[in-house]
Design an enzyme around this catalytic site. Sequence first.
Site, PDB file in Angstrom:
ATOM      1  N   PHE A   1       0.176  -7.725  -0.423  1.00  0.00           N
ATOM      2  CA  PHE A   1       0.264  -8.038  -1.860  1.00  0.00           C
ATOM      3  C   PHE A   1       1.700  -7.900  -2.371  1.00  0.00           C
ATOM      4  O   PHE A   1       2.202  -8.743  -3.122  1.00  0.00           O
ATOM      5  CB  PHE A   1      -0.691  -7.117  -2.639  1.00  0.00           C
ATOM      6  CG  PHE A   1      -0.650  -7.310  -4.128  1.00  0.00           C
ATOM      7  CD1 PHE A   1      -1.016  -8.524  -4.710  1.00  0.00           C
ATOM      8  CD2 PHE A   1      -0.232  -6.273  -4.962  1.00  0.00           C
ATOM      9  CE1 PHE A   1      -0.975  -8.695  -6.097  1.00  0.00           C
ATOM     10  CE2 PHE A   1      -0.194  -6.441  -6.342  1.00  0.00           C
ATOM     11  CZ  PHE A   1      -0.567  -7.655  -6.910  1.00  0.00           C
TER      12      PHE A   1
ATOM     13  N   ASP B   1       3.701   6.460   2.799  1.00  0.00           N
ATOM     14  CA  ASP B   1       4.893   7.314   2.856  1.00  0.00           C
ATOM     15  C   ASP B   1       5.114   7.819   4.279  1.00  0.00           C
ATOM     16  O   ASP B   1       6.247   7.866   4.774  1.00  0.00           O
ATOM     17  CB  ASP B   1       4.730   8.507   1.901  1.00  0.00           C
ATOM     18  CG  ASP B   1       4.343   8.056   0.497  1.00  0.00           C
ATOM     19  OD1 ASP B   1       4.916   7.058   0.025  1.00  0.00           O
ATOM     20  OD2 ASP B   1       3.464   8.684  -0.120  1.00  0.00           O
TER      21      ASP B   1
ATOM     22  N   SER C   1       0.014  -3.725   5.925  1.00  0.00           N
ATOM     23  CA  SER C   1      -1.423  -4.014   5.982  1.00  0.00           C
ATOM     24  C   SER C   1      -1.667  -5.373   5.351  1.00  0.00           C
ATOM     25  O   SER C   1      -0.904  -5.821   4.497  1.00  0.00           O
ATOM     26  CB  SER C   1      -2.226  -2.941   5.244  1.00  0.00           C
ATOM     27  OG  SER C   1      -1.864  -2.930   3.881  1.00  0.00           O
TER      28      SER C   1
ATOM     29  N   ASN D   1       3.149  -3.946   1.628  1.00  0.00           N
ATOM     30  CA  ASN D   1       1.858  -4.449   2.100  1.00  0.00           C
ATOM     31  C   ASN D   1       1.807  -5.949   1.782  1.00  0.00           C
ATOM     32  O   ASN D   1       2.768  -6.507   1.237  1.00  0.00           O
ATOM     33  CB  ASN D   1       0.689  -3.666   1.479  1.00  0.00           C
ATOM     34  CG  ASN D   1       0.700  -3.707  -0.050  1.00  0.00           C
ATOM     35  OD1 ASN D   1       1.083  -4.716  -0.657  1.00  0.00           O
ATOM     36  ND2 ASN D   1       0.272  -2.628  -0.681  1.00  0.00           N
TER      37      ASN D   1
ATOM     38  N   THR E   1      -2.299  11.638  -7.844  1.00  0.00           N
ATOM     39  CA  THR E   1      -3.036  11.177  -9.029  1.00  0.00           C
ATOM     40  C   THR E   1      -4.431  10.645  -8.703  1.00  0.00           C
ATOM     41  O   THR E   1      -5.134  10.160  -9.583  1.00  0.00           O
ATOM     42  CB  THR E   1      -2.228  10.099  -9.773  1.00  0.00           C
ATOM     43  OG1 THR E   1      -1.943   9.041  -8.856  1.00  0.00           O
ATOM     44  CG2 THR E   1      -0.910  10.656 -10.300  1.00  0.00           C
TER      45      THR E   1
ATOM     46  N   ALA F   1     -12.237   5.330   4.824  1.00  0.00           N
ATOM     47  CA  ALA F   1     -11.977   6.366   3.813  1.00  0.00           C
ATOM     48  C   ALA F   1     -10.735   5.944   3.039  1.00  0.00           C
ATOM     49  O   ALA F   1      -9.962   5.119   3.510  1.00  0.00           O
ATOM     50  CB  ALA F   1     -11.740   7.714   4.476  1.00  0.00           C
TER      51      ALA F   1
END
Length: 314
Positions: free
Chosen positions: A154, A237, A189, A152, A49, A230
């Site tokens: 959050f 995944d 992360s 992660n 998406t 990037a």
Amino acid sequence: MELERECRVLSIQSHVVRGYVGNKAATFPLQVLGFEVDTVNSVQFSNHTGYAHWKGQVLNSDELHELYEGLKLNKVNRYDYVLTGYTRDTSFLAMVVDIVQELKQQNSNLVYVCDPVMGDKWNGDGSMYVPKDLLPVYRDKVVPVADIITPNQFEAELLTGRKIHTEKEALEVMDMLHAMGPETVVITSSDLQAPLGNDYLIALGSHRKTKADGTKMTQRIRVESPKVDAVFVGTGDLFAAMLLAWTHKHPNNLKVACEKTVSAMQHVLQRTIKSAKAQAGEGNKPNSAQLELRMVQSKKDIENPEIIVKATVL
């Protein structure tokens, strides 16, 4: 690479016709590392998406149940691992929990690897990119039956209701997550300051094992990997799939499992960015299609990664 016996993974994730996210990002590395992978595609989209356009279908919980019933009727519903990632629907997620619980009754050694995909931080602010009503399902139903989770920062904060500002707080949050059920927690992360400097991203891992005498042992590690400038899609995944594989090969050594996982990721990302820049041409920003992970080209690095990222035992 030989496994001692056939090891079978049920992977319930999204599918894209073009590119590498969800099952497309997870299946190839697992197969390369010797696993049999049975995939249920929670969605079938033309592409991820992040592109300007996408088309496709979404699998609902009844359809998931029907597929599982087919496996059950043929008595081929015995698995060693279940792997799940991005889901948008609460009833679908609840059905996944039912399936995991039934599979665990069949095989008490089954390991459920869950990437609780809910959101992320951009420029310091966290936001959810799934409906908010998924959070209580993850927190109260999914995480308690999971053995390995890969949130992660959050997502770890969402699941525990605790903010993380320091490494010490991150370790406390991982303890809270252990208390909810999982033996292995990897915060993939974070925006914590890396000892190696601003060009590095910190991941933290914690493995808690209960020994035969009832005492608990916890191994904790920090991994600092170079940032790549990037926006890639499908890295989470790929990370979860490779962590599944390498924790299988090194069951009591989270340090080595994470070093192999993160090193392989680095090889894939470096190859991808180099290829994307070459395709985009000098001075142009690569687009979504050019930034698709260079998975097939990285087969050797996935199979036998040269360790270029070391983990620190905390």
